[in-house]
Write a protein that holds these residues in place. Structure first.
Motif, short mmCIF file in Angstrom:
data_model
loop_
_atom_site.label_atom_id
_atom_site.label_comp_id
_atom_site.label_asym_id
_atom_site.label_seq_id
_atom_site.Cartn_x
_atom_site.Cartn_y
_atom_site.Cartn_z
N ASP A 38 0.80 -1.21 0.00
CA ASP A 38 0.00 0.00 0.00
C ASP A 38 0.84 1.27 0.00
N GLU A 39 2.16 1.15 0.08
CA GLU A 39 3.04 2.32 0.03
C GLU A 39 4.00 2.27 -1.15
N CYS A 40 3.83 1.26 -1.98
CA CYS A 40 4.75 1.05 -3.10
C CYS A 40 4.64 2.19 -4.10
N PHE A 41 5.75 2.75 -4.55
CA PHE A 41 5.72 3.88 -5.48
C PHE A 41 6.52 3.57 -6.75
N PHE A 42 6.32 4.42 -7.74
CA PHE A 42 6.89 4.20 -9.06
C PHE A 42 8.38 4.47 -9.07
N ILE A 43 9.13 3.58 -9.71
CA ILE A 43 10.56 3.77 -9.92
C ILE A 43 10.79 3.76 -11.42
N PHE A 44 11.20 4.89 -11.96
CA PHE A 44 11.32 5.03 -13.41
C PHE A 44 12.62 4.40 -13.91
N LEU A 45 12.52 3.74 -15.05
CA LEU A 45 13.69 3.15 -15.69
C LEU A 45 13.86 3.76 -17.07
N ASP A 46 15.00 3.52 -17.70
CA ASP A 46 15.24 4.05 -19.04
C ASP A 46 16.10 3.06 -19.81
N VAL A 47 15.95 3.08 -21.14
CA VAL A 47 16.61 2.12 -22.01
C VAL A 47 17.34 2.87 -23.11
N SER A 48 18.60 2.52 -23.34
CA SER A 48 19.37 3.07 -24.45
C SER A 48 19.60 1.97 -25.48
N ARG A 49 20.42 2.24 -26.46
CA ARG A 49 20.68 1.24 -27.50
C ARG A 49 21.24 -0.05 -26.91
N ASP A 50 22.19 0.05 -25.99
CA ASP A 50 22.88 -1.14 -25.46
C ASP A 50 22.59 -1.41 -24.00
N PHE A 51 22.12 -0.41 -23.26
CA PHE A 51 22.00 -0.55 -21.81
C PHE A 51 20.57 -0.28 -21.35
N VAL A 52 20.28 -0.75 -20.15
CA VAL A 52 19.05 -0.39 -19.46
C VAL A 52 19.44 -0.02 -18.03
N ALA A 53 18.79 1.02 -17.50
CA ALA A 53 19.11 1.50 -16.15
C ALA A 53 17.83 1.69 -15.36
N SER A 54 17.95 1.60 -14.05
CA SER A 54 16.79 1.77 -13.18
C SER A 54 17.24 2.32 -11.84
N GLY A 55 16.31 3.00 -11.19
CA GLY A 55 16.53 3.39 -9.81
C GLY A 55 16.17 2.24 -8.88
N ALA A 56 16.26 2.49 -7.57
CA ALA A 56 15.92 1.48 -6.57
C ALA A 56 15.79 2.15 -5.22
N GLU A 57 15.15 1.44 -4.29
CA GLU A 57 15.00 1.98 -2.94
C GLU A 57 16.23 1.73 -2.09
N ASP A 58 17.22 1.01 -2.60
CA ASP A 58 18.42 0.72 -1.81
C ASP A 58 19.50 1.80 -1.99
N LYS A 59 19.08 2.99 -2.45
CA LYS A 59 19.97 4.16 -2.57
C LYS A 59 20.98 4.03 -3.71
N HIS A 60 20.63 3.25 -4.72
CA HIS A 60 21.52 3.09 -5.87
C HIS A 60 20.72 3.10 -7.16
#
Length: 627
Positions: free
Chosen positions: A504-526
């Motif tokens: 009930d407290e879960c929130f959106f973490i946006f990710l992004d995709v490039s040609r070769d890589f994919v990246a994402s945020g996280a709640e673990d401060k990284h």
């Protein structure tokens, strides 16, 4: 001086196979013979699979020309060196978005501003060029932004501070020529976010409750501004009207322009890659590596609109401190929570059964020929509307897909869309993909071939008996990969990042995709970076709090931004780009992998060292297989 007989190349190669890659590079500086053996392709193939812990069944990247260069690409071209920290926001930074040219990006924050930044300064630093506050419109905060396809307009989505903790949001359209506000569009629930369909039209949402746990989501097409030519033409048109059951709603809309995929950025299906290689080999006498380019409120809302108008009148009297505003998570649940206090579980169960019966009777049948991947229309491009939804509980656990027809791309025609019979009250979903977990983020590959989905899995075999009590969710975040050509999930998923908030407290973490890589945020401060082809985690990017959003520059995937609850935006560049920035023009020359290793080694051993006066974060990590 007589140095004695040389070691045979075969023996030297056998020795090098037992050394780490950095020792091999140093040994190659000894003499010409050792240098030649140290560049052997078989050697670097073995070093590559061993160092990056990649299964041998995974082939080399289709555009790679050698194992040595591929090793260097993963080692030297990852944006893992922190070069700048932007501190202009005064509260949590929630979202980042680049322009399509990559010359600017926008940021949204709990401080209720949207800021625009310039990435093309001669000194290489990023600078603030404009900031707009949305407090005057009674917004609680800005949560999302998106540039239109020609980078002339900016869509900004925010949470509206309405009565009784309303779940309403609003979308604003800002001109990037003079930063004027062109229009505002209602958006309910707020976590629909909104998105561009084309250069001049955007999609928003509205929600109507038709029972205690049954609702109807209406998706609207809106013209971004009203010009002289449009005075006698609609500026809004209904796209779809979809029934929701078990307290679920449609959220997180995005548009995928799916071409025929003749030249995708990357093929994640290894069997398809092998088949493509064989076909290419048959066409050519000699082998060449494959190169891939890499709204209008309804009457039932009038009472709420009047209350919101009263709040607007009193909005200036509200005091906004710099303290943290609680971030709304799952929207639209106040109605359901209130109903459960007065209606028994049996009545709610009967309502769901009746709603399902009514849905089957009054929902327009899908046209399977429009979206069935087994029957593609030759040469036809498709535009899909993607969104999160659900059928078992309020938490979003499914990806819904609707095909947008060419005649739906404009607001001309009837405001309520195409004519329909009285027995076709609702639109059906053309395709549904169940993720079996709580969806917390989505992102498209640059060519719109693949959809990447962040989710927190439910326990295997779990049964949902109460829609308001979804199963517990895992702390590990799984990143699913869905092929929009075949409309199926790839057999591999990425994992390394974590989240800790409950359902009930879960929130959106946006990710992004490039040609070769994919990246994402996280709640673990990284923040995290993976290679799309090899499915391995390559870097962890440190912040002091939750990382909410990441963004690759579409002009240069070696530039990455991360946004955090620590109120900062960090700028990351690859070791290769850092060296180029440090070197004078006459010093520019191809750099060996050894110097890359030396720079990495220096950065990893002394986190407090500096690059151009900027702090170097822990950045790169030894790859994991992401399982």
């Amino acid at each position: 001086m007589d140095w004695g007989p040389f070691l045979p190349d075969s023996l030297l190669l056998e020795i090098f196979l037992h050394l780490p890659h950095d020792a091999v590079l140093r040994a190659g500086l000894t003499c010409k013979q050792w240098q030649a053996v140290s560049k052997d392709e078989f050697l670097w193939r073995e070093l590559f699979y061993r160092y990056y812990r990649i299964p041998r069944s995974v082939p080399r990247h289709p555009s790679a020309v050698s194992w040595y260069r591929e090793f260097k690409r993963l080692y030297d071209c990852i944006p893992c060196v922190e070069v700048q920290t932007l501190r202009e926001h005064s509260d949590q930074v929630l979202h980042l978005a680049f322009s399509h040219r990559g010359h600017r990006f926008s940021s949204c924050s709990k401080d209720c501003t949207v800021k625009l930044w310039d990435t093309e300064r001669e000194d290489g630093n990023i600078s603030l060029v404009h900031s707009s506050s949305m407090r005057q419109f009674n917004w609680g905060y800005t949560q999302f932004s998106q540039f239109n396809p020609d980078d002339t307009l900016l869509l900004v989505s925010g949470v509206y501070l309405g009565p009784h903790h309303s779940s309403s949001g609003e979308i604003a359209v800002i001109s990037l020529e003079n930063y004027t506000l062109l229009s505002r569009v209602r958006n309910k629930p707020y976590d629909v976010f909104g998105c561009w369909l084309n250069e001049t039209h955007l999609i928003s949402g509205n929600l109507h409750w038709i029972g205690n746990m049954t609702s109807c989501s209406v998706l609207w097409l809106n013209k971004a501004f009203q010009d002289i030519e449009s005075e006698n033409v609609n500026v809004v048109k209904r796209l779809f009207k979809i029934q929701n059951i078990n307290a679920s709603t449609i959220r997180t809309v995005m548009v995928a322009h799916c071409r025929r995929h003749d030249n995708p950025d990357l093929l994640l299906d290894y069997e398809a890659q092998s088949q493509a290689r064989r076909l290419k080999a048959e066409q050519d006498n000699q082998h060449h590596p494959l190169l891939f380019d890499l709204e209008t409120p309804d009457s039932e809302d009038e009472e709420e609109v009047e209350n919101e108008d009263e709040c607007r009148k009193d909005g200036r009297s509200h005091s906004f401190s710099s303290a943290r505003i609680p971030q709304l998570t799952i929207s639209g649940l106040d109605h359901v929570i209130h109903s459960r206090k007065h209606v028994g579980a049996r009545e709610l169960q009967i309502e769901t059964q009746v709603a399902q019966m009514m849905g089957r009777a009054y929902t327009k049948a899908p046209d399977s020929s429009l979206i069935d991947p087994s029957e593609p229309r030759e040469g036809e491009d498709k535009t899909y509307l993607l969104f999160t939804t659900g059928s078992l509980t309020y938490s979003p656990h499914q990806i819904g897909i609707k095909l947008i027809k060419p005649d739906q791309m404009t607001t001309s025609g009837p405001v309520l869309g195409e004519e329909r019979s009285s027995e076709e009250f609702f639109d059906s979903l053309d395709h549904v993909i169940d993720i079996h977990g709580h969806i917390i983020g989505m992102g498209l590959s640059p060519d719109h071939r693949y959809l990447y989905v962040n989710s927190r899995a439910w326990p295997k075999g779990c049964v949902i008996s109460d829609p308001m009590s979804p199963p517990p969710i895992a702390e590990e975040i799984d990143m699913h990969v869905i092929d929009l050509k075949s409309l199926r999930e790839e057999r591999r998923s990425l994992r390394a990042h974590r989240a800790f908030t409950p359902n009930d407290e879960c929130f959106f973490i946006f990710l992004d995709v490039s040609r070769d890589f994919v990246a994402s945020g996280a709640e673990d401060k990284h923040g995290y970076i993976w290679d799309r082809h090899y499915n391995i985690c390559l870097a962890r990017l440190a912040h002091d709090d939750v990382v909410n959003s990441v963004a690759f520059s579409p002009a240069d995937q070696e530039l990455l931004l991360t946004a955090s609850d620590d109120s900062t935006i960090k700028v990351w560049r690859s070791p290769r780009m850092v060296r180029l920035a440090q070197a004078s023009p006459r010093q520019l020359r191809p750099c060996s992998l050894l110097s890359s290793w030396l720079l990495r080694h220096k950065n990893n051993s002394t986190f407090a060292s500096s690059v151009n006066g900027k702090t170097v974060s822990e950045g790169w990590k030894k790859p994991s297989d992401g399982k």
